[in-house]
Design a protein around this motif. Structure first.
Motif, PDB file in Angstrom:
ATOM      1  N   ILE A 104       0.843  -1.201   0.000  1.00 14.04           N
ATOM      2  CA  ILE A 104       0.000   0.000   0.000  1.00 14.04           C
ATOM      3  C   ILE A 104       0.874   1.245   0.000  1.00 14.04           C
ATOM      4  CG2 ILE A 104      -1.692   1.343   1.323  1.00 14.04           C
ATOM      5  CD1 ILE A 104      -2.806  -1.383   2.306  1.00 14.04           C
ATOM      6  N   ALA A 105       1.908   1.243   0.841  1.00 14.51           N
ATOM      7  CA  ALA A 105       2.824   2.384   0.891  1.00 14.51           C
ATOM      8  C   ALA A 105       3.482   2.606  -0.469  1.00 14.51           C
ATOM      9  CB  ALA A 105       3.883   2.170   1.972  1.00 14.51           C
ATOM     10  N   LEU A 106       3.911   1.531  -1.113  1.00 11.52           N
ATOM     11  CA  LEU A 106       4.531   1.659  -2.426  1.00 11.52           C
ATOM     12  C   LEU A 106       3.558   2.221  -3.454  1.00 11.52           C
ATOM     13  CD1 LEU A 106       6.632  -1.621  -2.545  1.00 11.52           C
ATOM     14  CD2 LEU A 106       7.501   0.732  -2.453  1.00 11.52           C
ATOM     15  N   ALA A 107       2.296   1.814  -3.388  1.00 13.22           N
ATOM     16  CA  ALA A 107       1.285   2.335  -4.305  1.00 13.22           C
ATOM     17  C   ALA A 107       1.095   3.837  -4.091  1.00 13.22           C
ATOM     18  CB  ALA A 107      -0.037   1.597  -4.126  1.00 13.22           C
ATOM     19  N   VAL A 108       1.106   4.276  -2.842  1.00 15.72           N
ATOM     20  CA  VAL A 108       0.967   5.699  -2.537  1.00 15.72           C
ATOM     21  C   VAL A 108       2.164   6.470  -3.080  1.00 15.72           C
ATOM     22  CG1 VAL A 108       0.949   7.397  -0.660  1.00 15.72           C
ATOM     23  CG2 VAL A 108      -0.528   5.390  -0.534  1.00 15.72           C
TER      24      VAL A 108
ATOM     25  N   LEU B 197       2.122   9.323  -6.050  1.00 11.29           N
ATOM     26  CA  LEU B 197       2.532  10.705  -5.806  1.00 11.29           C
ATOM     27  C   LEU B 197       3.822  11.089  -6.532  1.00 11.29           C
ATOM     28  CD1 LEU B 197       1.638  11.145  -2.043  1.00 11.29           C
ATOM     29  CD2 LEU B 197       0.435  12.040  -4.042  1.00 11.29           C
ATOM     30  N   SER B 198       4.433  10.137  -7.238  1.00 10.06           N
ATOM     31  CA  SER B 198       5.664  10.463  -7.967  1.00 10.06           C
ATOM     32  C   SER B 198       5.381  11.276  -9.231  1.00 10.06           C
ATOM     33  CB  SER B 198       6.439   9.186  -8.315  1.00 10.06           C
ATOM     34  OG  SER B 198       5.749   8.427  -9.284  1.00 10.06           O
ATOM     35  N   SER B 199       4.125  11.421  -9.584  1.00  7.88           N
ATOM     36  CA  SER B 199       3.724  12.267 -10.706  1.00  7.88           C
ATOM     37  C   SER B 199       3.520  13.694 -10.199  1.00  7.88           C
ATOM     38  CB  SER B 199       2.410  11.739 -11.293  1.00  7.88           C
ATOM     39  OG  SER B 199       1.742  12.750 -12.005  1.00  7.88           O
ATOM     40  N   SER B 200       4.098  14.658 -10.904  1.00  6.46           N
ATOM     41  CA  SER B 200       3.948  16.047 -10.463  1.00  6.46           C
ATOM     42  C   SER B 200       2.485  16.494 -10.520  1.00  6.46           C
ATOM     43  CB  SER B 200       4.827  16.982 -11.296  1.00  6.46           C
ATOM     44  OG  SER B 200       4.434  16.953 -12.653  1.00  6.46           O
ATOM     45  N   VAL B 201       1.725  15.987 -11.482  1.00  3.52           N
ATOM     46  CA  VAL B 201       0.306  16.345 -11.569  1.00  3.52           C
ATOM     47  C   VAL B 201      -0.441  15.799 -10.358  1.00  3.52           C
ATOM     48  CG1 VAL B 201      -1.835  15.979 -12.870  1.00  3.52           C
ATOM     49  CG2 VAL B 201       0.286  16.497 -14.086  1.00  3.52           C
ATOM     50  N   ARG B 202      -0.242  14.521 -10.047  1.00  2.00           N
ATOM     51  CA  ARG B 202      -0.965  13.920  -8.925  1.00  2.00           C
ATOM     52  C   ARG B 202      -0.531  14.523  -7.593  1.00  2.00           C
ATOM     53  NH1 ARG B 202      -0.665   9.340 -12.571  1.00  2.00           N
ATOM     54  NH2 ARG B 202       1.233   8.558 -11.591  1.00  2.00           N
ATOM     55  N   LEU B 203       0.738  14.844  -7.461  1.00  3.50           N
ATOM     56  CA  LEU B 203       1.196  15.508  -6.239  1.00  3.50           C
ATOM     57  C   LEU B 203       0.525  16.870  -6.109  1.00  3.50           C
ATOM     58  CD1 LEU B 203       3.009  15.488  -3.746  1.00  3.50           C
ATOM     59  CD2 LEU B 203       4.846  16.416  -5.176  1.00  3.50           C
ATOM     60  N   GLY B 204       0.428  17.600  -7.198  1.00  2.27           N
ATOM     61  CA  GLY B 204      -0.255  18.896  -7.176  1.00  2.27           C
ATOM     62  C   GLY B 204      -1.722  18.766  -6.824  1.00  2.27           C
ATOM     63  N   VAL B 205      -2.382  17.757  -7.377  1.00  5.94           N
ATOM     64  CA  VAL B 205      -3.798  17.521  -7.067  1.00  5.94           C
ATOM     65  C   VAL B 205      -3.949  17.209  -5.587  1.00  5.94           C
ATOM     66  CG1 VAL B 205      -5.758  15.958  -7.422  1.00  5.94           C
ATOM     67  CG2 VAL B 205      -4.451  16.785  -9.396  1.00  5.94           C
ATOM     68  N   PHE B 206      -3.111  16.324  -5.064  1.00  6.29           N
ATOM     69  CA  PHE B 206      -3.234  15.945  -3.662  1.00  6.29           C
ATOM     70  C   PHE B 206      -3.017  17.158  -2.753  1.00  6.29           C
ATOM     71  CE2 PHE B 206      -1.932  14.172   0.413  1.00  6.29           C
ATOM     72  CZ  PHE B 206      -2.965  13.280   0.628  1.00  6.29           C
ATOM     73  N   ARG B 207      -2.017  17.958  -3.052  1.00  4.52           N
ATOM     74  CA  ARG B 207      -1.744  19.142  -2.226  1.00  4.52           C
ATOM     75  C   ARG B 207      -2.907  20.125  -2.287  1.00  4.52           C
ATOM     76  NH1 ARG B 207       3.668  21.846  -2.830  1.00  4.52           N
ATOM     77  NH2 ARG B 207       3.138  22.473  -0.730  1.00  4.52           N
ATOM     78  N   LEU B 208      -3.499  20.290  -3.464  1.00  3.46           N
ATOM     79  CA  LEU B 208      -4.666  21.166  -3.612  1.00  3.46           C
ATOM     80  C   LEU B 208      -5.823  20.647  -2.760  1.00  3.46           C
ATOM     81  CD1 LEU B 208      -6.046  23.545  -5.252  1.00  3.46           C
ATOM     82  CD2 LEU B 208      -6.859  21.735  -6.766  1.00  3.46           C
ATOM     83  N   LEU B 209      -6.049  19.337  -2.791  1.00  2.00           N
ATOM     84  CA  LEU B 209      -7.152  18.755  -2.029  1.00  2.00           C
ATOM     85  C   LEU B 209      -6.917  18.856  -0.523  1.00  2.00           C
ATOM     86  CD1 LEU B 209      -8.030  15.654  -4.221  1.00  2.00           C
ATOM     87  CD2 LEU B 209      -9.220  17.855  -4.095  1.00  2.00           C
ATOM     88  N   VAL B 210      -5.671  18.731  -0.093  1.00  2.00           N
ATOM     89  CA  VAL B 210      -5.366  18.887   1.331  1.00  2.00           C
ATOM     90  C   VAL B 210      -5.699  20.313   1.776  1.00  2.00           C
ATOM     91  CG1 VAL B 210      -3.480  18.989   3.020  1.00  2.00           C
ATOM     92  CG2 VAL B 210      -3.642  17.044   1.454  1.00  2.00           C
ATOM     93  N   LYS B 211      -5.342  21.278   0.962  1.00  3.54           N
ATOM     94  CA  LYS B 211      -5.642  22.682   1.289  1.00  3.54           C
ATOM     95  C   LYS B 211      -7.143  22.936   1.347  1.00  3.54           C
ATOM     96  CE  LYS B 211      -1.500  24.490  -0.913  1.00  3.54           C
ATOM     97  NZ  LYS B 211      -0.998  25.256  -2.068  1.00  3.54           N
ATOM     98  N   ALA B 212      -7.894  22.193   0.566  1.00  2.00           N
ATOM     99  CA  ALA B 212      -9.338  22.416   0.463  1.00  2.00           C
ATOM    100  C   ALA B 212     -10.151  21.619   1.474  1.00  2.00           C
ATOM    101  CB  ALA B 212      -9.811  22.073  -0.945  1.00  2.00           C
ATOM    102  N   GLU B 213      -9.489  20.881   2.343  1.00  2.00           N
ATOM    103  CA  GLU B 213     -10.230  20.080   3.322  1.00  2.00           C
ATOM    104  C   GLU B 213     -10.989  20.993   4.267  1.00  2.00           C
ATOM    105  OE1 GLU B 213     -10.783  16.761   3.983  1.00  2.00           O
ATOM    106  OE2 GLU B 213     -10.017  16.495   1.981  1.00  2.00           O
ATOM    107  N   PRO B 214     -12.172  20.618   4.712  1.00  2.00           N
ATOM    108  CA  PRO B 214     -12.893  19.388   4.446  1.00  2.00           C
ATOM    109  C   PRO B 214     -13.836  19.473   3.255  1.00  2.00           C
ATOM    110  CG  PRO B 214     -14.060  20.554   6.146  1.00  2.00           C
ATOM    111  CD  PRO B 214     -12.855  21.394   5.778  1.00  2.00           C
ATOM    112  N   ALA B 215     -13.945  20.640   2.635  1.00  2.00           N
ATOM    113  CA  ALA B 215     -14.936  20.830   1.576  1.00  2.00           C
ATOM    114  C   ALA B 215     -14.660  19.998   0.331  1.00  2.00           C
ATOM    115  CB  ALA B 215     -15.008  22.311   1.193  1.00  2.00           C
ATOM    116  N   GLY B 216     -13.381  19.794   0.012  1.00  2.00           N
ATOM    117  CA  GLY B 216     -13.037  19.107  -1.213  1.00  2.00           C
ATOM    118  C   GLY B 216     -13.183  20.048  -2.398  1.00  2.00           C
TER     119      GLY B 216
END
Length: 123
Positions: A5-9, A13-32
């Protein structure tokens, strides 16, 4: 946490696009954030974003729920807390409280998740 599971994560996240999406979603919590707003904020074509969101959802990094004709995405902070725990579980030779920085990081992530849960229950 299972190493697979850790390796899948990490792979996800090794993609710059997916890392950017995840960081954006963290900032937008809890609304999403709805998919169209993610695409606009990160200047990503909707078809490309769809591929990345599907990959992230399959890895468990984000959750999605239908809101009428929109899809709202949220970061899976519980999974990220587990990943941090996995990375730091053997910190300081296993001496409890010996890794102040790791403890502070875990507490911050847990606190963020707790605030989100409290805010969602008020809604």
């Amino acid at each position: 946490m299972d190493e697979k599971i850790a390796l899948a994560v990490f792979e996800c996240l090794s993609s710059s696009v997916r890392l950017g999406v995840f960081r954006l979603l963290v900032k937008a919590e809890p609304a999403g954030v709805v998919a169209g707003d993610i695409a606009a904020a990160l200047d990503i074509a909707p078809s490309s974003l769809s591929f990345h969101l599907r990959t992230m959802t399959q890895a468990g990094l984000i959750g999605v729920e239908q809101e009428g004709r929109f899809l709202r995405y949220r970061a899976n902070l519980a999974l990220m807390t587990e990943v941090v725990g996995f990375l730091t579980e053997n910190c300081c030779s296993g001496v409890p409280g010996g890794c102040r920085d790791a403890d502070v990081l875990s507490a911050r992530i847990s606190d963020c998740g707790s605030r989100n849960s409290r805010q969602e229950s008020k809604a």
